[in-house]
Design a protein around this motif. Sequence first.
Motif, mmCIF file in Angstrom:
data_model
loop_
_atom_site.group_PDB
_atom_site.id
_atom_site.type_symbol
_atom_site.label_atom_id
_atom_site.label_comp_id
_atom_site.label_asym_id
_atom_site.label_seq_id
_atom_site.Cartn_x
_atom_site.Cartn_y
_atom_site.Cartn_z
ATOM 1 N N VAL A 79 -45.733 5.365 -21.845
ATOM 2 C CA VAL A 79 -44.674 6.151 -22.503
ATOM 3 C C VAL A 79 -43.761 5.367 -23.584
ATOM 4 O O VAL A 79 -43.626 5.811 -24.750
ATOM 5 C CB VAL A 79 -43.776 6.650 -21.370
ATOM 6 N N HIS A 80 -43.602 3.986 -23.176
ATOM 7 C CA HIS A 80 -43.073 3.173 -24.202
ATOM 8 C C HIS A 80 -43.891 2.967 -25.485
ATOM 9 O O HIS A 80 -43.202 3.055 -26.474
ATOM 10 C CB HIS A 80 -42.881 1.777 -23.568
ATOM 11 N N LEU A 81 -45.108 2.889 -25.319
ATOM 12 C CA LEU A 81 -46.158 2.704 -26.527
ATOM 13 C C LEU A 81 -46.207 3.890 -27.326
ATOM 14 O O LEU A 81 -46.091 3.791 -28.408
ATOM 15 C CB LEU A 81 -47.552 2.522 -25.832
ATOM 16 N N LEU A 82 -46.360 5.037 -26.760
ATOM 17 C CA LEU A 82 -46.358 6.564 -27.554
ATOM 18 C C LEU A 82 -44.757 6.549 -28.155
ATOM 19 O O LEU A 82 -44.843 7.192 -29.132
ATOM 20 C CB LEU A 82 -46.623 7.535 -26.363
ATOM 21 N N GLY A 83 -43.946 6.325 -27.241
ATOM 22 C CA GLY A 83 -42.365 6.569 -28.062
ATOM 23 C C GLY A 83 -42.139 5.712 -29.270
ATOM 24 O O GLY A 83 -41.590 6.094 -30.017
ATOM 25 N N LEU A 84 -42.472 4.508 -29.103
ATOM 26 C CA LEU A 84 -42.180 3.616 -30.407
ATOM 27 C C LEU A 84 -43.506 3.293 -31.538
ATOM 28 O O LEU A 84 -43.469 2.663 -32.386
ATOM 29 C CB LEU A 84 -42.009 2.379 -29.918
ATOM 30 N N ALA A 85 -44.469 4.284 -31.209
ATOM 31 C CA ALA A 85 -45.684 4.343 -32.336
ATOM 32 C C ALA A 85 -45.356 4.737 -33.413
ATOM 33 O O ALA A 85 -44.489 5.532 -33.681
ATOM 34 C CB ALA A 85 -46.677 5.255 -31.480
ATOM 35 N N PRO A 86 -46.132 4.169 -34.414
ATOM 36 C CA PRO A 86 -45.761 4.384 -35.882
ATOM 37 C C PRO A 86 -45.950 5.885 -36.334
ATOM 38 O O PRO A 86 -46.011 6.287 -37.698
ATOM 39 C CB PRO A 86 -46.454 3.272 -36.700
ATOM 40 N N ALA A 87 -46.729 6.685 -35.416
ATOM 41 C CA ALA A 87 -47.226 7.857 -35.751
ATOM 42 C C ALA A 87 -47.050 8.674 -34.445
ATOM 43 O O ALA A 87 -47.105 8.115 -33.205
ATOM 44 C CB ALA A 87 -48.629 8.154 -36.349
ATOM 45 N N THR A 88 -46.800 9.923 -34.536
ATOM 46 C CA THR A 88 -46.687 10.773 -33.282
ATOM 47 C C THR A 88 -48.218 11.069 -32.752
ATOM 48 O O THR A 88 -49.007 11.654 -33.415
ATOM 49 C CB THR A 88 -46.179 12.195 -34.007
ATOM 50 N N LEU A 89 -48.336 10.643 -31.462
ATOM 51 C CA LEU A 89 -49.233 10.796 -30.653
ATOM 52 C C LEU A 89 -49.440 11.594 -29.540
ATOM 53 O O LEU A 89 -48.191 11.588 -28.985
ATOM 54 C CB LEU A 89 -49.809 9.507 -30.361
ATOM 55 N N LEU A 90 -50.227 12.317 -29.305
ATOM 56 C CA LEU A 90 -50.518 13.022 -28.063
ATOM 57 C C LEU A 90 -49.235 14.215 -27.857
ATOM 58 O O LEU A 90 -48.672 14.342 -26.723
ATOM 59 C CB LEU A 90 -50.486 12.140 -26.533
ATOM 60 N N TRP A 91 -48.715 14.685 -28.980
ATOM 61 C CA TRP A 91 -47.800 15.652 -28.892
ATOM 62 C C TRP A 91 -46.499 15.305 -28.411
ATOM 63 O O TRP A 91 -45.869 15.786 -27.465
ATOM 64 C CB TRP A 91 -48.131 16.980 -28.209
ATOM 65 N N TRP A 92 -46.208 13.980 -28.613
ATOM 66 C CA TRP A 92 -44.887 13.375 -28.225
ATOM 67 C C TRP A 92 -43.790 14.307 -28.452
ATOM 68 O O TRP A 92 -43.575 14.918 -29.473
ATOM 69 C CB TRP A 92 -44.506 12.128 -28.657
ATOM 70 N N PRO A 93 -42.747 14.246 -27.243
ATOM 71 C CA PRO A 93 -42.512 13.620 -26.117
ATOM 72 C C PRO A 93 -43.357 14.343 -25.031
ATOM 73 O O PRO A 93 -42.894 14.081 -23.793
ATOM 74 C CB PRO A 93 -41.147 13.578 -25.919
ATOM 75 N N ALA A 94 -44.194 15.196 -25.025
ATOM 76 C CA ALA A 94 -44.936 15.918 -23.937
ATOM 77 C C ALA A 94 -45.263 14.900 -22.983
ATOM 78 O O ALA A 94 -45.241 15.505 -21.566
ATOM 79 C CB ALA A 94 -46.070 16.670 -24.459
ATOM 80 N N PRO A 95 -45.975 13.851 -23.349
ATOM 81 C CA PRO A 95 -46.380 13.028 -22.200
ATOM 82 C C PRO A 95 -45.412 12.566 -21.056
ATOM 83 O O PRO A 95 -45.708 12.092 -20.136
ATOM 84 C CB PRO A 95 -46.892 11.740 -22.951
ATOM 85 N N THR A 96 -44.077 12.556 -21.526
ATOM 86 C CA THR A 96 -43.107 12.184 -20.604
ATOM 87 C C THR A 96 -42.841 13.156 -19.408
ATOM 88 O O THR A 96 -42.281 12.808 -18.503
ATOM 89 C CB THR A 96 -41.587 11.930 -21.269
#
Length: 410
Positions: free
Chosen positions: A54-71
């Motif tokens: 979640v930390h990696l996806l939340g700060l990633a320089p691009a939207t990944l895996l339909w963020w914030p759906a993974p939370t």
Amino acid sequence: MGKKSHSTIGVERPNRGHPYSLTVLNRSRDSAISGRDPFLDLLRMWAMLRVLTVHLLGLAPATLLWWPAPTFIIPGMPLMFLVAGALAFKSLDPRGPSRTSSGVFVRNRLLRLLIPFWAYLAIALTLTASLDLLHDDPAFTISPTRVALTLFPIVNPITSPVGFLGMVHLWFMVTMLWMLLFAPALVRLYRWAPKAIVVGAGVVLITVYAAVLSPKITVFPEVASFGLFLFFFVLGFVYTDRTSPRTPTGALGAAPSKLHELLATRPAVVAALTSFLGAALVWQVESPVAVHDSILVHALLGFGGFCLLLAGKPYLIRVALAFPVLLALNRRALTFYLWGWPTTALAQLAVSTAGLTGVMAVVLYFALALGGLVVAVKIFGPLEDLPVSRTGNERAVPANPSASLTLAQD
């Protein structure tokens, strides 16, 4: 020795070469679980990896895996506190086979929590103080009072407005510390009135949730976190508790837990689906951006996720037994948590400072974040071993020819 059923597990000759101290009578189906519970190890590993993801996806320089759906996928923090509660009850239960005194329990747990925390704090405070010396901006000014309170984390650590970015994830340390301080009293109360304590923890959760929603009430973040995760900490008691009216004295190790009496496979699935439905209904009303934006959504998804994992426990235990590396990962869970956020934040800062975009930015970001975390765990991970004596594998339990466990039991 009499013939054993293929569905039971003997523990006469523990295999000291295996992290779970196993003696396998039928290698296709059966395994003995002595000192450790592989299911709890799996829960903690899931929680650890999920927080990191979640930390990696939340700060990633691009939207990944339909963020914030993974939370919204089986939150990890409820599981982390459930595991902590289960292990605390195992140590403090007055009816348990290896009860630890309250003083020894609190001292040992505080050392295991605070030594890695102080190491992290030393680095964070050094950087924060350096920034304060180099900048006249009030955003970098250190508050001595808050720094003093940070040394023993009874409130969420804050050093300076900018320094808080390196402290924001340490709310977990504060909440866990309070749970461990209250654990001896909570276990005694649970033994006196188990249903009342579980219901009471649920009432505390709902009360805190209602208070957070009220515009007239100010709820400190420490109180909100404690109110949410107290329920899961106490649920860990229920997971470990193997006493029941049908359990003969002296048969604690062979009895199914109260939680398994209540939640067999089918009821656990029903409970999980009901919790997910409840979370969906609350989400329609509150529309939280991420799971931590709503205490009730967080609690419902956490409980539902645990029930779902509990329903698959026999199969998940086989996974744990097949991958002994889980034990090594769990021994570094606190270090992973402490350093996962700052290494990720520094990776994001490096990529943005370099002005990179696109695929190259994402690849470099993950490489820096994960590489930095590996280095941090290598350097600071051994600090987790200082408070306790650990030599390779966990100590196997003494031989007990009369003991046998089914794979579905704790």
